[in-house]
Design a protein around this motif. Structure first.
Motif, mmCIF file in Angstrom:
data_model
loop_
_atom_site.group_PDB
_atom_site.id
_atom_site.type_symbol
_atom_site.label_atom_id
_atom_site.label_comp_id
_atom_site.label_asym_id
_atom_site.label_seq_id
_atom_site.Cartn_x
_atom_site.Cartn_y
_atom_site.Cartn_z
ATOM 1 N N LEU A 71 -73.920 30.465 0.620
ATOM 2 C CA LEU A 71 -74.556 29.144 0.604
ATOM 3 C C LEU A 71 -74.371 28.532 -0.774
ATOM 4 O O LEU A 71 -74.624 29.188 -1.790
ATOM 5 C CB LEU A 71 -76.050 29.274 0.916
ATOM 6 N N ILE A 72 -73.918 27.282 -0.815
ATOM 7 C CA ILE A 72 -73.792 26.552 -2.083
ATOM 8 C C ILE A 72 -74.813 25.426 -2.077
ATOM 9 O O ILE A 72 -74.916 24.671 -1.104
ATOM 10 C CB ILE A 72 -72.365 26.006 -2.267
ATOM 11 N N VAL A 73 -75.565 25.327 -3.163
ATOM 12 C CA VAL A 73 -76.644 24.345 -3.276
ATOM 13 C C VAL A 73 -76.312 23.361 -4.387
ATOM 14 O O VAL A 73 -76.191 23.751 -5.554
ATOM 15 C CB VAL A 73 -77.994 25.030 -3.577
ATOM 16 N N GLU A 74 -76.144 22.095 -4.044
ATOM 17 C CA GLU A 74 -75.870 21.040 -5.041
ATOM 18 C C GLU A 74 -77.165 20.368 -5.441
ATOM 19 O O GLU A 74 -77.885 19.845 -4.605
ATOM 20 C CB GLU A 74 -74.890 20.018 -4.461
ATOM 21 N N VAL A 75 -77.473 20.395 -6.735
ATOM 22 C CA VAL A 75 -78.678 19.730 -7.250
ATOM 23 C C VAL A 75 -78.356 19.031 -8.567
ATOM 24 O O VAL A 75 -78.986 19.269 -9.585
ATOM 25 C CB VAL A 75 -79.857 20.722 -7.442
ATOM 26 N N CYS A 76 -77.341 18.166 -8.538
ATOM 27 C CA CYS A 76 -76.973 17.500 -9.796
ATOM 28 C C CYS A 76 -76.671 16.018 -9.613
ATOM 29 O O CYS A 76 -77.384 15.179 -10.171
ATOM 30 C CB CYS A 76 -75.811 18.212 -10.481
ATOM 31 N N HIS A 77 -75.656 15.662 -8.808
ATOM 32 C CA HIS A 77 -75.254 14.255 -8.739
ATOM 33 C C HIS A 77 -74.398 14.029 -7.499
ATOM 34 O O HIS A 77 -73.605 14.905 -7.115
ATOM 35 C CB HIS A 77 -74.467 13.864 -9.998
ATOM 36 N N PRO A 78 -74.520 12.855 -6.863
ATOM 37 C CA PRO A 78 -73.715 12.560 -5.679
ATOM 38 C C PRO A 78 -72.213 12.694 -5.901
ATOM 39 O O PRO A 78 -71.475 12.982 -4.954
ATOM 40 C CB PRO A 78 -74.093 11.108 -5.356
ATOM 41 N N GLN A 79 -71.745 12.482 -7.132
ATOM 42 C CA GLN A 79 -70.311 12.567 -7.391
ATOM 43 C C GLN A 79 -69.773 13.966 -7.110
ATOM 44 O O GLN A 79 -68.633 14.121 -6.660
ATOM 45 C CB GLN A 79 -70.005 12.168 -8.841
ATOM 46 N N ILE A 80 -70.602 14.979 -7.345
ATOM 47 C CA ILE A 80 -70.185 16.348 -7.064
ATOM 48 C C ILE A 80 -69.988 16.544 -5.560
ATOM 49 O O ILE A 80 -69.066 17.233 -5.111
ATOM 50 C CB ILE A 80 -71.213 17.351 -7.614
ATOM 51 N N VAL A 81 -70.851 15.907 -4.776
ATOM 52 C CA VAL A 81 -70.723 15.981 -3.316
ATOM 53 C C VAL A 81 -69.405 15.336 -2.888
ATOM 54 O O VAL A 81 -68.686 15.844 -2.022
ATOM 55 C CB VAL A 81 -71.913 15.297 -2.616
ATOM 56 N N LYS A 82 -69.082 14.203 -3.500
ATOM 57 C CA LYS A 82 -67.845 13.502 -3.167
ATOM 58 C C LYS A 82 -66.619 14.305 -3.587
ATOM 59 O O LYS A 82 -65.612 14.357 -2.872
ATOM 60 C CB LYS A 82 -67.836 12.129 -3.843
ATOM 61 N N ASP A 83 -66.683 14.952 -4.756
ATOM 62 C CA ASP A 83 -65.527 15.663 -5.287
ATOM 63 C C ASP A 83 -65.337 17.048 -4.673
ATOM 64 O O ASP A 83 -64.196 17.519 -4.524
ATOM 65 C CB ASP A 83 -65.646 15.807 -6.806
#
Length: 278
Positions: A71-83
């Motif tokens: 499982l990878i958890v993104e908790v920083c910025h929408p740009q990371i989701v896009k990239d």
């Protein structure tokens, strides 16, 4: 009883306040919950040195594929989701802490297709959204007619893109900064409206363009954020909730949202090839 012999390996992407909270919680209580850290990444890796074991620090995010994470958890910025979102989902389940990124319809489509193709789950945390599962059930039954959300915060708590509405920053009292579709609002306030984005995902028949969002600057709100949700169904049915989320001045995320996010994380056990509100 949780089987701790093979805990879910979690990669944390971002080490702001929420990222720090999750890393600390996993280190202290993760095994009992069936979780362990696979890696932690932050744009500034130096911030991790004193609190994260060296062998868990990922300095180059592109190298996440070399580390086994369930499982990878993104908790920083929408740009990371896009990239990286599509790549994350190609290898692991993905909990997106910045669902405002999904207001990009093309990205939303790509993520959904990737989840289906690889049998992975795109998890969307409820955050400060109260009644998200109820909204989703109403939506799925074809009975959801309208959804609107108003988020009111002290002006110091807003992080708006490109100096948007900079003329209101010093104003006392209450000021409506934006009223319109959540699709239009997400690029303006990507760090402030993840609750609205989660609602738009739950209300998929309306989508980001059909859900109405409003953000309000209010200098009276020194101790909490205010989240008001109004749901409309058929034959005069409606529900309105008002949530007061304790928050310090300047805090983008209310304090109650941290435990809410942890609860969402515990749900991420794999639901296969779809988007799942948790």
């Amino acid at each position: 009883m949780t089987d701790i012999s093979s805990p879910i390996r979690v990669g944390i992407v971002g080490y702001g306040h929420l990222g720090q909270f999750l890393v600390d919680r996993i280190q202290k209580k993760g095994l009992a919950a069936g979780l362990s850290l696979a890696f932690v990444w932050n744009r500034n890796a130096d911030k991790l040195i004193e609190s994260v074991p060296k062998d868990l620090i990922l300095t180059n995010l592109s190298e996440f594929t070399q580390i086994k994470a369930d499982l990878i958890v993104e908790v920083c910025h929408p740009q990371i989701v896009k990239d990286f979102g599509v790549r994350f989902l190609s290898h692991a389940n993905f909990l997106v802490g910045s669902p405002s990124a999904l207001s990009d319809s093309q990205l939303d489509k790509e993520l959904r297709l990737t989840a289906k193709k690889h049998g992975k789950t795109l998890y969307v945390p409820s955050g400060a959204l109260w009644g998200g599962q109820d909204i989703q059930r109403l939506n799925d039954s074809g009975s959801l007619k309208a959804l609107s959300i108003r988020m009111s915060k002290h002006p110091s708590c807003f992080r708006l893109a490109g100096g948007t509405f900079s003329d209101w920053a010093g104003e006392e009292g209450r000021c409506v900064l934006f009223h319109g579709s959540v699709a239009e609002l997400c690029p303006i306030a990507p760090n402030n409206v993840n609750t609205m984005a989660a609602a738009a995902i739950a209300a998929s028949t309306l989508g980001f363009h059909g859900v109405t969002g409003e953000i309000v600057s209010d200098t009276a709100l020194a101790d909490y954020h205010l989240v008001e949700v109004e749901v409309t169904g058929p034959d005069g049915f409606s529900v309105k909730t008002v949530r007061r989320n304790p928050a310090k001045l300047g805090a983008v995320t209310g304090s109650a949202t941290y435990n809410s996010f942890w609860s969402s994380l515990l749900v991420c056990k794999g639901h296969g090839g779809r988007v799942y509100l948790c």
